[in-house]
Design an enzyme around this catalytic site. Structure first.
Site, PDB file in Angstrom:
ATOM      1  N   ASP A 105      86.181 -29.319  25.282  1.00 41.94           N
ATOM      2  CA  ASP A 105      86.725 -29.387  24.202  1.00 41.94           C
ATOM      3  C   ASP A 105      87.994 -28.796  24.328  1.00 41.94           C
ATOM      4  O   ASP A 105      88.229 -27.630  25.193  1.00 41.94           O
ATOM      5  CB  ASP A 105      85.819 -28.554  23.086  1.00 41.94           C
ATOM      6  CG  ASP A 105      86.547 -28.945  21.713  1.00 41.94           C
ATOM      7  OD1 ASP A 105      87.394 -29.929  21.447  1.00 41.94           O
ATOM      8  OD2 ASP A 105      86.117 -28.168  20.765  1.00 41.94           O
ATOM      9  N   GLU A 106      88.976 -28.798  23.476  1.00 45.07           N
ATOM     10  CA  GLU A 106      90.507 -28.154  23.499  1.00 45.07           C
ATOM     11  C   GLU A 106      91.140 -28.212  24.939  1.00 45.07           C
ATOM     12  O   GLU A 106      91.392 -27.115  25.165  1.00 45.07           O
ATOM     13  CB  GLU A 106      90.275 -26.763  22.817  1.00 45.07           C
ATOM     14  CG  GLU A 106      89.848 -26.633  21.576  1.00 45.07           C
ATOM     15  CD  GLU A 106      90.609 -26.940  20.493  1.00 45.07           C
ATOM     16  OE1 GLU A 106      91.684 -27.306  20.888  1.00 45.07           O
ATOM     17  OE2 GLU A 106      90.605 -26.665  19.373  1.00 45.07           O
ATOM     18  N   ARG A 137      97.828 -28.118   9.178  1.00 46.18           N
ATOM     19  CA  ARG A 137      96.547 -27.671   8.314  1.00 46.18           C
ATOM     20  C   ARG A 137      96.019 -27.807   7.080  1.00 46.18           C
ATOM     21  O   ARG A 137      94.836 -28.149   6.714  1.00 46.18           O
ATOM     22  CB  ARG A 137      96.694 -25.975   8.365  1.00 46.18           C
ATOM     23  CG  ARG A 137      96.608 -25.285   9.648  1.00 46.18           C
ATOM     24  CD  ARG A 137      95.710 -25.612  10.606  1.00 46.18           C
ATOM     25  NE  ARG A 137      96.076 -26.522  11.720  1.00 46.18           N
ATOM     26  CZ  ARG A 137      95.306 -27.427  12.332  1.00 46.18           C
ATOM     27  NH1 ARG A 137      94.071 -27.332  12.226  1.00 46.18           N
ATOM     28  NH2 ARG A 137      95.843 -28.276  13.040  1.00 46.18           N
ATOM     29  N   LYS A 157      88.229 -35.337  16.318  1.00 42.94           N
ATOM     30  CA  LYS A 157      87.820 -34.779  17.692  1.00 42.94           C
ATOM     31  C   LYS A 157      86.642 -34.369  17.745  1.00 42.94           C
ATOM     32  O   LYS A 157      85.956 -34.624  18.740  1.00 42.94           O
ATOM     33  CB  LYS A 157      88.979 -33.679  17.914  1.00 42.94           C
ATOM     34  CG  LYS A 157      88.754 -33.095  19.267  1.00 42.94           C
ATOM     35  CD  LYS A 157      89.863 -31.803  19.392  1.00 42.94           C
ATOM     36  CE  LYS A 157      89.490 -30.586  18.382  1.00 42.94           C
ATOM     37  NZ  LYS A 157      88.913 -29.390  19.036  1.00 42.94           N
ATOM     38  N   THR A 158      85.778 -33.256  16.955  1.00 43.73           N
ATOM     39  CA  THR A 158      84.646 -32.820  17.085  1.00 43.73           C
ATOM     40  C   THR A 158      83.793 -33.986  16.861  1.00 43.73           C
ATOM     41  O   THR A 158      82.487 -33.959  17.692  1.00 43.73           O
ATOM     42  CB  THR A 158      84.286 -31.914  16.093  1.00 43.73           C
ATOM     43  OG1 THR A 158      85.678 -30.814  16.022  1.00 43.73           O
ATOM     44  CG2 THR A 158      83.275 -31.166  16.300  1.00 43.73           C
ATOM     45  N   GLN A 186      99.255 -29.099  20.454  1.00 45.31           N
ATOM     46  CA  GLN A 186      98.682 -28.132  19.630  1.00 45.31           C
ATOM     47  C   GLN A 186      98.217 -27.117  20.891  1.00 45.31           C
ATOM     48  O   GLN A 186      97.506 -26.144  20.477  1.00 45.31           O
ATOM     49  CB  GLN A 186      97.337 -28.280  19.111  1.00 45.31           C
ATOM     50  CG  GLN A 186      97.383 -29.344  17.933  1.00 45.31           C
ATOM     51  CD  GLN A 186      96.344 -29.438  16.854  1.00 45.31           C
ATOM     52  OE1 GLN A 186      95.806 -28.525  16.398  1.00 45.31           O
ATOM     53  NE2 GLN A 186      95.970 -30.720  16.884  1.00 45.31           N
TER      54      GLN A 186
END
Length: 730
Positions: A248-249, A622, A32-33, A279
């Site tokens: 973002d997010e 995670r 994503k980043t 998420q």
DNA sequence: TCACTTCGTATTTTT
DNA sequence: TACGAAGTGA
């Protein structure tokens, strides 16, 4: 040179998508980043947009810092530029920058004043040099309101709860853009309320006090920036600062944040949002995953890209994640494919009680460290609630295994840090009552509670703070005068351009704070102040002012320092979001913890339980290599030892492990957007109806109807907006 | 102002 | 149960 050669096909598609709205649905660990930073680079490199005209917003300082650093490196590497884009920021920090720039203008002030007119009981003292009130400061304002009106309100029990509830509601309301006291009363006032000031009046008093002190709370930063953006004429000014917006997010945006994004994209439609609805774990704080749908509705021509290759986790972990995902009711869920060659390990371990659980985990940490050479800092213990950490701390300590407890309690919330910052705040803005209250008798200088009561009573009435000395007598008055003369002196030093570190040194000496700490043997606190000085030195190096320093301090938490330390990480699942480890121990996976249930009551609504499942999803995604899940048969809670059942979610793990051979991605190909406007549909589009299943649009009938042929051959006509019809996208 | 006792509380908390 | 915070008394 192809600077995008390291991206996979989908990532490339997202990064190189044409100008205009872009939605990236990014599965866990799918880069994503990377996509966000490369998109930024692409906009500059290929589209010719200036880096300082791109706004990239995140939710945490950590995410912003990370992105900034990556961008800096990329610009260096690919374009030979030594730049750090200035508008890579958290929502709050970006809003703060905007307000700093504009809040001094009369036009901006009058826009805001007109929106909050009903809140003001006294003059507001707001200009571009405002400071930020954190939760403690807000609470102090509330307590003062009662105290000054002669009401006895305790800081414990029901009173404390009520004040906390009030502040919570204020925050939730303002996140929805509600500043009207009547609306606030209507939507938020609780059924029973035992404090002597009503919800509506307290709302007004709180804001009057806050704004008179020249402070804004966290939600105001967004709220006020939003008000300016909403104004037709003034909004254009702000919009013209940016040629592109990246968020973002995105699954975590609230009403105000979404609206800000939408306004900012109004002229050019150049908005990229990246998120994963699976998420979304902060809806209890006002975040709304529904904005993914809203985005598709507001930007019907948006490019949509789904990143479904997971680069983080081993195969078994990915299949557990998919098994959880497939059970979600959430729209826009989807399976991810593992890119890893390794199987990894997923193991469910029943234990007898919480003590055995901690011992078991400690043993495994020890042996993983030896047998596989996994470093401690690459292992994490994740739990649902902070209270679960105790036994792990105890046992790990006994085993001599280094650990770091990652908790919300911030470096910046420590007493000594707040005290020192309050001195600086008063120097910056002598009308800040909350800051005055912290420093007036710290260190003790003979201004006791009686003198203080007099001071606060007259605080707002005097034109000049120095006049307050006249309400005191004897020792108190002398003491106050001495303090005030120091402050005058410090203000002059600031004007003359003294560095922050030098200023702090003088404050520590002159105020007697340093001697006070030395006498009390508070070495730890002195070290913390030393740490603060290091931070200040960094600000000095960048040539930042006191005002900038104070603003940024208020928006900082020490989450970023927490995970740089060595040792096994102990944290809640919430705190682990966005992080990854080689090995994760997910503990207390019992019915009652996952999903969490308090006091034996059921769920308020299904959404809550869905969010618990998403939380579980965050937890299992995670680890890179191994996931160990433990549950206890008995657990002592509230002093009672009770039998526990494994969490129903364990089933998803077992299902995934049984089913591993035949990895199925049956639901991977499609997702749906609610269609309630015919402009979203054309002939031939795939659609889905909850009632009739899948079909194809055979006719669009303005103004609002469509005709659909379903896969079983039946044809039906629908009025959009009335029936739930979804557009199917593959 | 400190040391002791009693009390209250136990979901997550990006800014 | 067991922690931290607030309240009490000297």
């Amino acid at each position: 040179m192809d600077i995008y050669s390291t991206l996979n096909e989908r990532q490339r598609e997202a990064v190189l998508a044409p100008r205009g709205p872009l939605l990236v649905l990014a599965g866990a660990g799918s880069g994503k980043t990377r996509v966000l930073t490369y998109r930024f680079l692409h906009l500059v490199y290929d589209e010719g947009i200036k880096p300082d005209r791109i706004l990239a917003v995140t939710f945490t300082n950590k995410a912003a810092d990370e992105m900034k650093e990556r961008l800096h490196n990329m610009f260096q590497q690919y374009m030979g530029l030594d730049i750090t884009p200035p508008w890579v920021r958290t929502f709050h920090s970006a809003s703060l920058m905007i307000l700093r720039r504009y809040l001094s203008s009369d036009e901006a002030k009058s826009i805001i004043r007109s929106r909050i007119d009903k809140l003001l009981l006294k003059d507001m003292n707001l200009g571009s040099d405002f400071t930020v009130a954190d939760r403690d400061d807000s609470l102090m304002v509330i307590k003062n309101i009662f105290k000054e009106r002669g009401y006895k309100v305790k800081s414990t029990g029901d009173d404390k709860k009520a004040m906390a509830r009030f502040l919570e509601d204020v925050s939730l309301a303002k996140r929805r853009g509600i500043y009207d006291p009547d609306k606030f009363e209507m939507y938020y006032a609780p059924d029973y309320w035992n404090l002597p000031i009503g919800y509506r009046d307290l709302f007004k008093m709180y804001h009057s006090e806050l704004y008179a002190s020249g402070r804004l709370d966290f939600d105001d930063l967004l709220g006020f920036a939003h008000m300016l953006l909403e104004d037709e004429k003034f909004g254009a000014k702000i919009r013209h600062l940016f040629d592109a917006v990246l968020i973002d997010e995105f699954q975590d945006v609230n009403d105000v944040q979404y609206s800000m994004g939408k306004h900012l994209a109004e002229d050019h439609g150049n908005i990229t949002v990246v998120g994963d609805v699976q998420q979304s774990i902060y809806s209890w704080r006002g975040a709304s995953p529904q904005y993914v749908d809203a985005f598709l509705k507001d930007f019907p021509d948006a490019t949509v890209v789904k990143l479904d290759i997971n680069y983080r986790s081993a195969k078994k972990i990915v299949s557990v994640a998919n098994s959880v995902s497939q059970s979600m009711a959430t729209r826009h869920r989807f399976s991810v494919r593992s890119h890893s060659d390794e199987d990894g390990k997923v193991q469910v371990i029943p234990v007898s009680d919480e003590y055995a659980e901690a011992t078991q985990v400690a043993n495994m940490i020890h042996s993983l460290s030896i047998s596989e050479g996994i470093p401690y800092e690459e292992m994490a213990v994740l739990y649902r609630v902070n209270a679960q950490s105790r036994h792990f701390e105890e046992v790990l300590g006994r085993y001599g295994i280094p650990y770091v407890l990652v908790k919300g309690v911030s470096f910046y919330a420590r007493k000594e840090i707040k005290d020192v910052i309050s001195y600086l705040t008063v120097i910056h803005n002598p009308r800040d009552k909350v800051a005055w209250q912290r420093i007036i008798n710290t260190p003790p200088r003979g201004i006791g509670s009686v003198s203080q009561d007099k001071l606060w009573k007259h605080f707002d009435d005097v034109d000049d703070i120095s006049q307050l000395a006249s309400v005191l007598s004897g020792k108190g008055a002398a003491s106050f005068k001495r303090l005030w003369s120091h402050i005058v002196r410090w203000r002059k030093m600031v004007e003359e351009g003294i560095s922050l570190v030098e200023l702090l040194k003088d404050v520590l000496q002159g105020s007697g704070y340093l001697d006070y700490l030395i006498d009390a043997g508070e070495d730890m606190r002195r070290e913390n102040i030393g740490e603060l000085m290091n931070i200040m030195a960094a600000y000095d190096a960048e040539g930042k002012t006191l005002s900038e320093f104070l603003a940024e301090m208020a928006l900082r938490t020490d989450q970023d320092t927490a995970d740089s330390k060595d040792g096994v990480k102990l944290m809640t699942i919430h705190a682990a979001k966005g992080l990854e480890f080689d090995v994760v121990f997910l503990v207390g996976v019992e019915d009652g913890y996952m999903p969490y249930r308090r006091g034996g009551f059921g769920w308020r609504d299904v959404d809550d339980e869905e969010e618990e499942k998403r939380l579980f999803y965050v937890a299992v995604t995670r680890p890179r290599k191994h996931l160990y899940v433990t549950y206890a048969q008995y657990r002592t809670l509230w002093g009672d030892t009770v039998a526990r059942k494994p969490s129903p979610y364990i089933e998803y793990i077992e299902y995934a492990l049984d089913d591993e051979s035949e990895e199925s991605f049956d639901d991977n190909e499609t997702y749906k957007i609610p269609a309630d406007d015919i402009s979203m549909l054309k002939e031939g589009d795939r659609v889905y109806s909850d009632q009739f299943g899948y079909g194809r649009v055979i006719k669009v009938i303005p103004p609002a109807s469509i005709k659909v042929e379903f896969d079983d051959g039946t044809k039906r006509r629908f009025r959009l907006g009335m029936a739930s019809i979804y557009k199917v996208i593959s």
